[in-house]
Each structure stands twice: as structure tokens, then as C-alpha cells.
Design an enzyme around this catalytic site. Sequence first.
Site, mmCIF file in Angstrom:
data_model
loop_
_atom_site.group_PDB
_atom_site.id
_atom_site.type_symbol
_atom_site.label_atom_id
_atom_site.label_comp_id
_atom_site.label_asym_id
_atom_site.label_seq_id
_atom_site.Cartn_x
_atom_site.Cartn_y
_atom_site.Cartn_z
ATOM 1 N N GLU A 164 -2.839 10.422 3.264
ATOM 2 C CA GLU A 164 -4.015 10.670 4.096
ATOM 3 C C GLU A 164 -3.967 12.126 4.537
ATOM 4 O O GLU A 164 -2.933 12.598 5.006
ATOM 5 C CB GLU A 164 -4.032 9.740 5.322
ATOM 6 C CG GLU A 164 -4.316 8.303 4.957
ATOM 7 C CD GLU A 164 -4.551 7.408 6.164
ATOM 8 O OE1 GLU A 164 -4.008 7.722 7.248
ATOM 9 O OE2 GLU A 164 -5.268 6.418 6.021
ATOM 10 N N ASP A 189 0.230 5.323 0.573
ATOM 11 C CA ASP A 189 -0.843 6.141 1.144
ATOM 12 C C ASP A 189 -0.621 7.634 1.216
ATOM 13 O O ASP A 189 0.398 8.060 1.753
ATOM 14 C CB ASP A 189 -0.925 5.830 2.651
ATOM 15 C CG ASP A 189 -1.781 4.669 2.978
ATOM 16 O OD1 ASP A 189 -2.747 4.454 2.285
ATOM 17 O OD2 ASP A 189 -1.430 3.995 3.965
ATOM 18 N N GLU A 223 0.843 -1.205 0.000
ATOM 19 C CA GLU A 223 0.000 0.000 0.000
ATOM 20 C C GLU A 223 0.873 1.247 0.000
ATOM 21 O O GLU A 223 1.892 1.289 0.674
ATOM 22 C CB GLU A 223 -0.895 -0.047 1.248
ATOM 23 C CG GLU A 223 -1.870 1.083 1.366
ATOM 24 C CD GLU A 223 -2.865 0.886 2.525
ATOM 25 O OE1 GLU A 223 -3.321 -0.251 2.782
ATOM 26 O OE2 GLU A 223 -3.169 1.890 3.184
#
Length: 289
Positions: free
Chosen positions: A105, A103, A101
Site C-alpha cells: 500500500e 499487500d 493476503e
Amino acid sequence: MGFSQVLIFGSLVTCSLMGITVLGGDFVRDVDIVWGGDRAKILKNGEVLTLSLDKESGSAFQSKDQFLFGKISMQVKLVSGYSAGTVTSYYVASAGATWDEIDFEFLGNLSGDPYTVHTNVITSGKGDREQQFRLWFDPTIDFHTYSILWNPKTIIFYVDGTPIREFKNMMNASVNVPYPEKQPMRAHSSLWNADQWATRGGLVKTDWSKAPFTASFRNYEARACVWSINGSSTCGRGSSSWLREELDAYSLKRLRWVRTNFMIYDYCSDAKRFPRGFAPECSVRVDAH
Ligand SMILES: *[C@@H]1O[C@H](CO)[C@@H](O)[C@H](O)[C@H]1NC(C)=O
């Protein structure tokens, strides 16, 4: 897999006014809404997608295609005003227990206080590689472009074309850190409530009287190798320069500028959290080639 064949996802829209070619995404064609029902809305014939969050639920969408390497970009306008407790995410991820993953955010804040850009890289199910940044603009006023470059050599996070983080493939170097290169990933976006940790470590809560909270997305673009069930993948038409993209001298200078002025957290220097020593990749200077 053959990198020779080429496809670009995104219809070619000529923006005659500015005399440039813009790749416009089409959310109807490219994504599925996977959470939140009508809290996720596709507008303007697929040009814009909005996600919203209320007390009952957040919302999310994901790309229909899976990719094995790509440069995936999205323009996002974050929740404005009081956004404390909310998290808007934009990431690529594979499935399973040993997933990979990459990411972005975006952690909301009180009106007028800055967002935190929280990044992580999870390889073979292991993360704990957080880096956090401030932005050099207010991300709630306008759309800005957030890109994830993932090729066999490197992973680079870009904000409006400026690299903010790099995670290199170190499989062949002296440090043996797993690198995502076998599992196909999908692009995802979500808006959810994380007020137990997101804002000032969970001190500031989501104010439900301000709900629904809304973030907007447009120009989703995947220059990527699209994975198919039989294990083959076809890579972008036209320029596939992203497959070999690395930081050049100018980009390195920009990366250093971001690290010096906007990085607020780095797992590679948090000795309190890692008293028994830092992750092996931390010994490789990211901003020096
Ligand atoms: C919110 O604003 C405060 C004060 O500027 C800051 O310390 C904090 O890092 C900001 N972001 C989050 C997500 O808490």
C-alpha cells in the site's frame, strides 16, 4: 497440482530498439474493473490502466485469473503532487473469513514529502504484520516495478527487483506460523481515500480541491500457477524458476541495505504495540539465512 505444464501470461513483445524481450501485459484480457465505474480507464489497447479517486468514489481492478503461487509484477506510477490521504494499493488476496493476503500500500503525502510503502502479510485471516519503508526514488515521476513473489517456500516483496521484505514458510520450523499455500489468490489494485489514518496518522487530510487523483499501471505480468474451478492449476510456460526462487547472497545483501536505510516501521520491534511479546515469526531473523 502439476508444476510441469507451463504458461506465461503476457504477450511477447520484442523491443527491437533495446534488443531485449519485454513481457507486455494486456489489461483488456487480464483484468476486470470492479469499482468506480469510469474512474478506471483502460488505455492504449490495454497497455495502460489508470485509476482515479474523487470525492464520490475511488476505483479498483482485479485479475480475472486466480493463482496458487506466482510472481506477480506491475509497473505503477503513483499519484503525484498533493497525494495526502490517498492510498494506492497493489496486492494479492484470497476470499473468505480466513483469507490470505500479501499487500503493498502506497500512502500519499503532501507535495514534496515522501510516500510511505506500507506492507502486510495476512495468513488465515490474521495480519498485524506491518512493515513500512521509504523508497530510494520519487515514485510519482516514472513507472517502477513492484513484484510479489509467492512460492511454496517464501514470500518476497520486490521493488525494481530489489527485495524489501521476506516472509518465509515456517510451517516446518519450530515456529508454527500459518503460510498461504491452499487458497488461490487474485491480484488487485485500488486507489481510495484513507485520510482517517494514512498520512501522518490521519493528521493530514485529502484535499478534494486537487481531485481527481490518478495513478497509472502498466506491464501487469503474472508468472503463476493459474487456478481452475476443478482445483487443478497450471503453471507458467517457459521458465518457472520463480517457483523455487529464494534470496541468494546478493539479494540478501540488498535486503539488508533496504532494511538498514529505508525501513521506517517493523511490527517485530514495536514493543509498545505488542507488550505481551512479538509474533512467533519475529524470532526468526529474516535477513540471515
Ligand atoms: C509524509 O511526510 C512526513 C514528513 O517527512 C513523514 O513523517 C511521513 O511519514 C510521510 N508519510 C506519510 C504517509 O505520512
